[in-house]
Structure formats: structure tokens, C-alpha cells
Design a protein around this motif. Structure first.
Motif, PDB file in Angstrom:
ATOM      1  N   ILE A 185       0.860  -1.230   0.074  1.00 52.96           N
ATOM      2  CA  ILE A 185       0.089   0.100  -0.056  1.00 52.96           C
ATOM      3  C   ILE A 185       0.900   1.326  -0.136  1.00 52.96           C
ATOM      4  O   ILE A 185       2.074   1.203   0.455  1.00 52.96           O
ATOM      5  CB  ILE A 185      -0.928  -0.022   1.159  1.00 52.96           C
ATOM      6  CG1 ILE A 185      -0.096  -0.043   2.431  1.00 52.96           C
ATOM      7  CG2 ILE A 185      -2.191  -1.157   1.034  1.00 52.96           C
ATOM      8  CD1 ILE A 185      -1.049   0.173   3.886  1.00 52.96           C
ATOM      9  N   PRO A 186       0.509   2.490  -0.716  1.00 57.01           N
ATOM     10  CA  PRO A 186       1.411   3.421  -0.799  1.00 57.01           C
ATOM     11  C   PRO A 186       1.867   4.023   0.844  1.00 57.01           C
ATOM     12  O   PRO A 186       1.085   4.047   1.641  1.00 57.01           O
ATOM     13  CB  PRO A 186       0.357   4.539  -1.412  1.00 57.01           C
ATOM     14  CG  PRO A 186      -0.574   3.573  -2.174  1.00 57.01           C
ATOM     15  CD  PRO A 186      -0.862   2.417  -1.305  1.00 57.01           C
ATOM     16  N   GLY A 187       2.915   4.425   0.835  1.00 54.14           N
ATOM     17  CA  GLY A 187       3.655   4.882   2.167  1.00 54.14           C
ATOM     18  C   GLY A 187       4.190   3.808   2.982  1.00 54.14           C
ATOM     19  O   GLY A 187       4.769   4.262   3.970  1.00 54.14           O
ATOM     20  N   ASP A 188       3.862   2.476   2.603  1.00 51.05           N
ATOM     21  CA  ASP A 188       4.343   1.503   3.590  1.00 51.05           C
ATOM     22  C   ASP A 188       5.923   1.381   3.862  1.00 51.05           C
ATOM     23  O   ASP A 188       6.329   0.589   4.745  1.00 51.05           O
ATOM     24  CB  ASP A 188       3.804   0.075   3.309  1.00 51.05           C
ATOM     25  CG  ASP A 188       4.198  -0.533   1.971  1.00 51.05           C
ATOM     26  OD1 ASP A 188       4.763   0.074   1.456  1.00 51.05           O
ATOM     27  OD2 ASP A 188       3.571  -1.382   1.708  1.00 51.05           O
ATOM     28  N   ASN A 189       6.636   1.883   2.911  1.00 51.98           N
ATOM     29  CA  ASN A 189       7.972   1.599   2.876  1.00 51.98           C
ATOM     30  C   ASN A 189       8.804   3.049   3.253  1.00 51.98           C
ATOM     31  O   ASN A 189      10.039   2.903   3.373  1.00 51.98           O
ATOM     32  CB  ASN A 189       8.536   1.132   1.531  1.00 51.98           C
ATOM     33  CG  ASN A 189       8.282   2.478   0.277  1.00 51.98           C
ATOM     34  OD1 ASN A 189       7.299   3.267   0.699  1.00 51.98           O
ATOM     35  ND2 ASN A 189       8.645   2.280  -0.897  1.00 51.98           N
ATOM     36  N   LEU A 190       8.023   3.872   3.773  1.00 50.64           N
ATOM     37  CA  LEU A 190       8.687   5.232   4.212  1.00 50.64           C
ATOM     38  C   LEU A 190       9.271   4.873   5.456  1.00 50.64           C
ATOM     39  O   LEU A 190      10.432   5.636   5.664  1.00 50.64           O
ATOM     40  CB  LEU A 190       7.599   6.471   4.437  1.00 50.64           C
ATOM     41  CG  LEU A 190       6.989   6.827   2.981  1.00 50.64           C
ATOM     42  CD1 LEU A 190       5.964   7.917   3.567  1.00 50.64           C
ATOM     43  CD2 LEU A 190       8.031   7.107   2.153  1.00 50.64           C
ATOM     44  N   LYS A 191       8.847   4.000   6.331  1.00 53.66           N
ATOM     45  CA  LYS A 191       9.686   3.491   7.595  1.00 53.66           C
ATOM     46  C   LYS A 191      11.113   3.236   7.345  1.00 53.66           C
ATOM     47  O   LYS A 191      12.069   3.520   8.306  1.00 53.66           O
ATOM     48  CB  LYS A 191       8.998   2.496   8.321  1.00 53.66           C
ATOM     49  CG  LYS A 191       8.828   1.277   7.455  1.00 53.66           C
ATOM     50  CD  LYS A 191       8.136   0.095   8.058  1.00 53.66           C
ATOM     51  CE  LYS A 191       8.218  -1.132   7.301  1.00 53.66           C
ATOM     52  NZ  LYS A 191       7.192  -2.153   7.899  1.00 53.66           N
TER      53      LYS A 191
END
Length: 363
Positions: free
Chosen positions: A329-335
């Protein structure tokens, strides 16, 4: 937009050498000459035991100080020109392809990641399983991984069932990098690839197989974003360097520590659709990939799916792409921006503080 993509992509692939180099063909079935090439190079240059590898291949090195050394071209080796930039309509992060008439075809892809401060290993059992099933696959190799695992890299390059792409020198987070830093991550990988290809040609020539080795592509044309992270700057830089960015729409290993291989395989199968690109890893870091693949390969074929390389898949229909990459889902890799220091090039180790800087970008 789809008709425009269908018109532009074959033209760009042809102009960039995909068709001439054997990276993609109209049909997925191997041509007799390619099969002979596989038998000749693999069977002559390595014994079955050498191809099979050992348990030692799967050993992961400890976290240490970052390795700041970089490759240079070996004597007599030169870099081939990069392909032309793809059309603007093809410059996103491609998550899947829409095959004509819903053709049931998918691409299994593997990342071979390695950061500046450790060695990530090589899961030889995965490659053995692919060969047992005569399954095509694409490997996105980090440049440092290519240097740390030269024999395995040569074997992957020599096997026309497989395709190699660029995965950055030390797994840099391209979403955080400048254009110069991105170019360094690309170029150092290209240098290492060129050195290895020259070594493959040298060995093959000594055995009378120069023509077969020369079929191995000169340049890397596909790119996999480390962490799936992109930015407008990153995508534009990659396009200017002639790369098509291949992401995925099926994450085969997500949260593997929480689920069994059986559950992960069933979840992946539920998400596969015609034109899917499946994300897995062939370094030794994920623990359940081999068991996942044991289930995926027969299950996909039982459902009528053909397996293609990513390059072949691109020939079969217009790609669906995004501008901001992600896993599910969009944003799930920003971490990952905060988890992996050195703009993604370092593996964290709370017990060992870093005392040196990551590799500087090329000037």
C-alpha cells in the motif's frame, strides 16, 4: 494511454537492444540456439557440483565497518553505451503489465541486496530449484553483491533462463539521494557487471564458446528500486540513464517472521493476476523464500501460468506504473528511511556504532 504504451514500448525495446540481445522475445518459449547456449556455457564452464553450490553460500557476514572501496574497469574492459531514455509514458515504477487477451503469464523476480557494511550471502537452493523447474526469472543484483559473489553472478549471467538487472551498488535509498549519488550507485554496478561479463567471455573463449558468451547482454537495462523507494528526481535520473524501473504488485515475503511459508505462498498466489511481477529475494537474508518458492512454482503452473522474465513480460502489454513506489500500500516503505542509515547503504547494528561515512557519490 494504453494504446500509446503498446505502440511506444516495442519501438523503445528494439532501439535499446532488448530484442537483439535476447532479453525479450515475442514468444516465451526458448529458441534452440538459446537452449544450446545454456547447456554449453553452464555444462562446460562449471561442474554440476559447482553449479549446485554448498551450505557455505548461504552464510551471511557480520555487520562491520562500511566497505568504501569501489570497482574500476579491468584492463581491456570498457562500458557499453547506455540505452536511450525510454519515452515519458514509460518512466514510472512498473508494478505489473496488462497482457493482451488476459494471457496468464507472470514474472518471478529476485533481489540480490547487499549494503556497504556486510555480505548478504547467496541462496543457492533457490537457483537450483528454478533450474529443476526450468523456470525463468529476473535477478536484480546489487553491484557490491556481484563483487562479493562473483562465481554465482557468472553462473546467473551465463544461464539464458535468467535475466540480470541493476539494484544499486550498496542498496542506496534512491528516494533520498541526489542525482549524482544515484548515478554513482548505478555506474559502480555497471562497472562490476562489465568486469564480470569480460571474465565470462574470457573463460568461454578458452573453451571455444566465445560466440555463446557474447550473447550475454552488454548492459543492464532494468532497475529495481531498493526499498521500493522512488522520487521524481530518482525516476527522471533513471530514465535519463536509459533504465526501465521494475517494481512489483505481489510481495511474496512480506512479514515473513509472522507467517509460515505455506501462508505466505497462499497469500502471494491469491494476489497473482495476469501480468503480475512477484517480489522475492535470492540472497540469504529472508529465511522462508525457498519454501515459498517450492509452493509457488507448481501452484502457478497448475493454474495455467507461464513464467517470463521481466524483459519478456514488457513485450506482452502496456505496463501499469506509479510515481511513488511501495510494497503493498502507498507509504508502507517510508519507515525504511529512518531504519537504514547512510541513505539506505548501511545495515543497522545497535551494538556497533558507525565510525566511517558511507561511500561518497561519484564526481
Amino acid at each position: 494511454m494504453a494504446p500509446l504504451l503498446c505502440a511506444l514500448l516495442p519501438l523503445w525495446l528494439a532501439a535499446s537492444g532488448f530484442i537483439a540481445s535476447g532479453l525479450a522475445t515475442p514468444a516465451l518459449a526458448e529458441q534452440p540456439a538459446q537452449v544450446q547456449c545454456a547447456k554449453a556455457l553452464l555444462d562446460v564452464l562449471w561442474t554440476p557440483d559447482e553449479l549446485a553450490g554448498t551450505d557455505a553460500d548461504r552464510v551471511i557476514g557480520p555487520v562491520g565497518e562500511p566497505d568504501a572501496s569501489v570497482p574500476v574497469l579491468n584492463p581491456g574492459v570498457s562500458l557499453a553505451p547506455r540505452p536511450a531514455a525510454p519515452p515519458k509514458a514509460l518512466r514510472g515504477a512498473i508494478r505489473r503489465v496488462v497482457p493482451a487477451r488476459g494471457r496468464k503469464v507472470a514474472a518471478i523476480t529476485f533481489d540480490l541486496c547487499e549494503r556497504a557494511n556486510n555480505v548478504a550471502g547467496y541462496n543457492n537452493r533457490i537457483i537450483n530449484l528454478l533450474r529443476e523447474h526450468d523456470a525463468k526469472a529476473t535477478f536484480f543484483a546489487g553491484g557490491k553483491w556481484l563483487r562479493s559473489h562473483p562465481e554465482a553472478a557468472l553462473q546467473l549471467m551465463a544461464d539464458p533462463r535468467f535475466e540480470l538487472g541493476n539494484h544499486a551498488w550498496t542498496h542506496g535509498n534512491l528516494g533520498l539521494m541526489t542525482s549524482a549519488e544515484i548515478d554513482s550507485q548505478l555506474r559502480l554496478t555497471e562497472i562490476q557487471h562489465a568486469n564480470l561479463r569480460a571474465e565470462l567471455v574470457r573463460r568461454a573463449t578458452a573453451k571455444g564458446l566465445e560466440a555463446e558468451a557474447l550473447r550475454v547482454p552488454h548492459v543492464l537495462r532494468l532497475m529495481r528500486l531498493p526499498y521500493g523507494r522512488s522520487s521524481e528526481l530518482a525516476l527522471n535520473t533513471l530514465a535519463e540513464r536509459g533504465y526501465l524501473v521494475i517494481q512489483w504488485d505481489v510481495d511474496g515475503e512480506g512479514d515473513e517472521e509472522l507467517h509460515s511459508a505455506e501462508v505466505l505462498a497462499k497469500r502471494a498466489l491469491a494476489r497473482v493476476r495476469p501480468g503480475s511481477i512477484i517480489l522475492l529475494h535470492a540472497n540469504a537474508v529472508p529465511q522462508k523464500t525457498y519454501e515459498i518458492l517450492q509452493r509457488l512454482l507448481p501452484a502457478l503452473r497448475a493454474r495455467g501460468y507461464e513464467l517470463a522474465t521481466a524483459g519478456e513480460l514488457l513485450r506482452l502489454g502496456p505496463p501499469q506504473s506509479v510515481r511513488r513506489g511501495y510494497f503493498t500500500i502507498p507509504g508502507d516503505n517510508l519507515k525504511y528511511d529512518a531504519i537504514f542509515p547512510g541513505k539506505g547503504t548501511l545495515k543497522p547494528d545497535p551494538a556497533r556504532p558507525f565510525t566511517t561515512e558511507p561511500v561518497p557519490p561519484a564526481q
